[in-house]
Scaffold this motif. Structure first.
Motif, PDB file in Angstrom:
ATOM      1  N   MET A   1       7.050 -30.429  13.383  1.00 31.98           N
ATOM      2  CA  MET A   1       7.800 -29.185  13.524  1.00 31.98           C
ATOM      3  C   MET A   1       7.577 -28.305  12.291  1.00 31.98           C
ATOM      4  N   LYS A   2       7.203 -27.060  12.513  1.00 36.45           N
ATOM      5  CA  LYS A   2       6.933 -26.163  11.411  1.00 36.45           C
ATOM      6  C   LYS A   2       8.229 -25.725  10.741  1.00 36.45           C
ATOM      7  N   ALA A   3       8.146 -25.609   9.406  1.00 37.38           N
ATOM      8  CA  ALA A   3       9.291 -25.091   8.668  1.00 37.38           C
ATOM      9  C   ALA A   3       9.425 -23.597   8.952  1.00 37.38           C
ATOM     10  N   PRO A   4      10.637 -23.120   9.024  1.00 37.11           N
ATOM     11  CA  PRO A   4      10.819 -21.686   9.290  1.00 37.11           C
ATOM     12  C   PRO A   4      10.192 -20.844   8.186  1.00 37.11           C
ATOM     13  N   GLN A   5       9.494 -19.774   8.578  1.00 41.68           N
ATOM     14  CA  GLN A   5       8.851 -18.908   7.616  1.00 41.68           C
ATOM     15  C   GLN A   5       9.866 -17.935   7.011  1.00 41.68           C
ATOM     16  N   SER A   6       9.636 -17.595   5.751  1.00 42.61           N
ATOM     17  CA  SER A   6      10.487 -16.599   5.106  1.00 42.61           C
ATOM     18  C   SER A   6      10.216 -15.237   5.729  1.00 42.61           C
ATOM     19  N   PRO A   7      11.250 -14.416   5.852  1.00 46.42           N
ATOM     20  CA  PRO A   7      11.037 -13.087   6.428  1.00 46.42           C
ATOM     21  C   PRO A   7      10.108 -12.261   5.543  1.00 46.42           C
ATOM     22  N   ALA A   8       9.356 -11.364   6.162  1.00 47.70           N
ATOM     23  CA  ALA A   8       8.405 -10.538   5.421  1.00 47.70           C
ATOM     24  C   ALA A   8       9.146  -9.487   4.602  1.00 47.70           C
ATOM     25  N   ASN A   9       8.725  -9.314   3.379  1.00 45.05           N
ATOM     26  CA  ASN A   9       9.295  -8.303   2.507  1.00 45.05           C
ATOM     27  C   ASN A   9       8.854  -6.924   3.001  1.00 45.05           C
ATOM     28  N   PRO A  10       9.788  -6.057   3.431  1.00 43.78           N
ATOM     29  CA  PRO A  10       9.389  -4.745   3.953  1.00 43.78           C
ATOM     30  C   PRO A  10       8.691  -3.885   2.905  1.00 43.78           C
ATOM     31  N   CYS A  11       8.893  -4.198   1.637  1.00 41.79           N
ATOM     32  CA  CYS A  11       8.248  -3.424   0.575  1.00 41.79           C
ATOM     33  C   CYS A  11       6.740  -3.635   0.544  1.00 41.79           C
ATOM     34  N   GLU A  12       6.267  -4.799   1.017  1.00 46.94           N
ATOM     35  CA  GLU A  12       4.837  -5.078   0.939  1.00 46.94           C
ATOM     36  C   GLU A  12       4.038  -4.083   1.778  1.00 46.94           C
ATOM     37  N   GLN A  13       4.506  -3.803   2.994  1.00 50.99           N
ATOM     38  CA  GLN A  13       3.805  -2.848   3.849  1.00 50.99           C
ATOM     39  C   GLN A  13       3.923  -1.430   3.270  1.00 50.99           C
ATOM     40  N   ALA A  14       5.092  -1.081   2.763  1.00 53.35           N
ATOM     41  CA  ALA A  14       5.273   0.251   2.172  1.00 53.35           C
ATOM     42  C   ALA A  14       4.382   0.424   0.945  1.00 53.35           C
ATOM     43  N   LEU A  15       4.268  -0.627   0.136  1.00 58.36           N
ATOM     44  CA  LEU A  15       3.425  -0.575  -1.056  1.00 58.36           C
ATOM     45  C   LEU A  15       1.951  -0.447  -0.677  1.00 58.36           C
ATOM     46  N   ALA A  16       1.528  -1.191   0.352  1.00 61.81           N
ATOM     47  CA  ALA A  16       0.141  -1.112   0.812  1.00 61.81           C
ATOM     48  C   ALA A  16      -0.186   0.295   1.305  1.00 61.81           C
ATOM     49  N   ALA A  17       0.746   0.894   2.054  1.00 58.29           N
ATOM     50  CA  ALA A  17       0.527   2.252   2.572  1.00 58.29           C
ATOM     51  C   ALA A  17       0.457   3.264   1.429  1.00 58.29           C
ATOM     52  N   TRP A  18       1.304   3.090   0.416  1.00 57.21           N
ATOM     53  CA  TRP A  18       1.274   3.990  -0.739  1.00 57.21           C
ATOM     54  C   TRP A  18      -0.065   3.892  -1.460  1.00 57.21           C
ATOM     55  N   CYS A  19      -0.576   2.687  -1.605  1.00 61.05           N
ATOM     56  CA  CYS A  19      -1.870   2.486  -2.274  1.00 61.05           C
ATOM     57  C   CYS A  19      -2.990   3.205  -1.523  1.00 61.05           C
ATOM     58  N   VAL A  20      -2.930   3.183  -0.205  1.00 63.66           N
ATOM     59  CA  VAL A  20      -3.942   3.873   0.593  1.00 63.66           C
ATOM     60  C   VAL A  20      -3.824   5.381   0.406  1.00 63.66           C
ATOM     61  N   ARG A  21      -2.591   5.899   0.499  1.00 63.09           N
ATOM     62  CA  ARG A  21      -2.387   7.351   0.384  1.00 63.09           C
ATOM     63  C   ARG A  21      -2.850   7.888  -0.955  1.00 63.09           C
ATOM     64  N   TRP A  22      -2.662   7.104  -2.017  1.00 67.38           N
ATOM     65  CA  TRP A  22      -2.985   7.594  -3.360  1.00 67.38           C
ATOM     66  C   TRP A  22      -4.228   6.937  -3.946  1.00 67.38           C
ATOM     67  N   ASP A  23      -5.011   6.286  -3.086  1.00 68.50           N
ATOM     68  CA  ASP A  23      -6.291   5.693  -3.493  1.00 68.50           C
ATOM     69  C   ASP A  23      -6.118   4.784  -4.705  1.00 68.50           C
ATOM     70  N   PHE A  24      -5.078   3.974  -4.659  1.00 66.11           N
ATOM     71  CA  PHE A  24      -4.790   3.091  -5.788  1.00 66.11           C
ATOM     72  C   PHE A  24      -5.614   1.818  -5.749  1.00 66.11           C
ATOM     73  N   GLN A  25      -6.366   1.594  -4.642  1.00 70.14           N
ATOM     74  CA  GLN A  25      -7.197   0.389  -4.567  1.00 70.14           C
ATOM     75  C   GLN A  25      -8.278   0.383  -5.634  1.00 70.14           C
ATOM     76  N   ALA A  26      -8.636   1.578  -6.131  1.00 76.97           N
ATOM     77  CA  ALA A  26      -9.694   1.656  -7.136  1.00 76.97           C
ATOM     78  C   ALA A  26      -9.291   0.971  -8.440  1.00 76.97           C
ATOM     79  N   GLN A  27      -7.990   0.826  -8.656  1.00 77.27           N
ATOM     80  CA  GLN A  27      -7.514   0.176  -9.877  1.00 77.27           C
ATOM     81  C   GLN A  27      -7.577  -1.345  -9.661  1.00 77.27           C
ATOM     82  N   THR A  28      -8.741  -1.920  -9.907  1.00 83.73           N
ATOM     83  CA  THR A  28      -8.963  -3.320  -9.541  1.00 83.73           C
ATOM     84  C   THR A  28      -8.551  -4.322 -10.612  1.00 83.73           C
ATOM     85  N   SER A  29      -8.486  -3.885 -11.856  1.00 87.56           N
ATOM     86  CA  SER A  29      -8.221  -4.867 -12.908  1.00 87.56           C
ATOM     87  C   SER A  29      -7.113  -4.469 -13.874  1.00 87.56           C
TER      88      SER A  29
END
Length: 327
Positions: free
Chosen positions: A1-29
């Motif tokens: 029986m699988k252990a129940p998964q922790s709920p997804a942090n809603p901030c993760e999707q919002a943060l990912a979308a912000w990175c796309v809008r402001w081209d923050f992926q270029a900051q790799t290091s």
């Protein structure tokens, strides 16, 4: 029986979308900083940032020294970061206000200055802030109550620069309720600032009285106010573009005769832009109206202009306007 998964942090999707809008992926290091008050919003954002950039995130905590609970906030921040393996920097500031100053404004200015200093010390690509949809709605209502113009009605920007540091607000589309519900469900502790209940502060009165009333009359109003703020921000950007074109025509500082060739509305836009960009001040509505009247009346060589604006004076110097700060 699988252990129940922790709920997804809603901030993760919002943060990912912000990175796309402001081209923050270029900051790799480069390291990333998160302003961490230990409250609910900054806790959720810190965890989302740590999940996205493991080992690259540092929490920045500002101790304002304004209330006894501040020591407890710092202790909680220290324990929380140690538990999750997140680096933490703390700076203590004295944010006391003088007579006539807004304690909220003084504390905010001290906080941003401290966050910028810490971010620059660690050479962070950006300092992320946890303001959310409720904060944005409160900002719009506060601006409306003060009769603000487009800059005020634009509310909080998703990305901006201050003190030579880039700041980001990835959570402006998320409600406080959603963040708190996730933290509670996931079992993450956070602190509540008791000063948030003090209705001597205007923003707290808006939160305690106006926001519930708006919610009762217009359920789901927060995204609508955010949309209005976005429209105002777009309009302000267009006004800024027009001001740049008109400044090229009237010069810096503005030539009075060239100003008179513009419509009164365009003159007002140029004056606001000039005062903001060259002197970092803003004229009140009454001051700006009087200044426009003075410009219109300036048709003779001996006409004098001397008008208090913000903490200084706008005067006539030959054929041009000039701003003189206080001595």
């Amino acid at each position: 029986m699988k252990a129940p998964q922790s709920p997804a942090n809603p901030c993760e999707q919002a943060l990912a979308a912000w990175c796309v809008r402001w081209d923050f992926q270029a900051q790799t290091s480069a390291p990333v900083a998160v302003a961490f008050s230990a409250g609910a919003d900054s806790t959720a954002l810190l965890l989302a940032s740590h999940a996205r950039w493991p080992g690259r995130v540092t929490a920045l905590h500002v101790h304002h020294g304004l209330q006894a609970a501040a020591d407890d906030f710092e202790s909680h921040a220290t324990a929380f970061c140690a538990l999750h393996g997140i680096a933490l920097k703390v700076e203590r500031v004295q944010a006391g206000h003088a007579t006539g100053e807004s304690p909220e404004d003084v504390a905010r200015q001290a906080r941003y200055a401290a966050l910028a200093r810490m971010g620059q010390e660690m050479e962070a690509a950006c300092v992320l802030l946890g303001q959310h949809a409720d904060d944005q709605a409160e900002t719009v209502l506060l601006a409306l109550s003060r009769g603000a113009g487009m800059p005020g009605l634009s509310a909080m920007a998703e990305r901006f620069e201050r003190h030579g540091t880039v700041f980001g607000r990835p959570l402006l589309a998320l409600s406080s309720a959603a963040l708190r519900a996730w933290l509670t469900q996931a079992g993450h502790a956070f602190v509540d600032d008791p000063s948030n209940a003090d209705q001597r502060f205007t923003r707290n009165r808006i939160r305690a009285v106006l926001m519930p009333a708006w919610d009762a009359c217009f359920p789901g109003f927060r995204p609508m106010l955010a949309r209005s703020a976005a429209h105002a921000a777009q309009a302000q950007r267009l006004l800024d573009e027009l001001a740049v074109m008109d400044v090229a025509r009237v010069g810096t500082p503005p030539d009075i005769r060239a100003m008179q060739s513009l419509s009164r509305d365009r003159q007002a836009n140029v004056l606001r832009h000039w005062l903001r960009t060259q002197a970092n001040v803003a004229a009140s509505t009454a001051q700006l109206d009087e200044l426009l009247d003075q410009v219109a009346a300036c048709t003779t060589r001996g006409h004098r202009i001397h008008l208090k604006v913000a903490h200084g004076f706008v005067t006539r110097g030959g054929s041009r306007l000039q701003f003189t700060p206080p001595i």
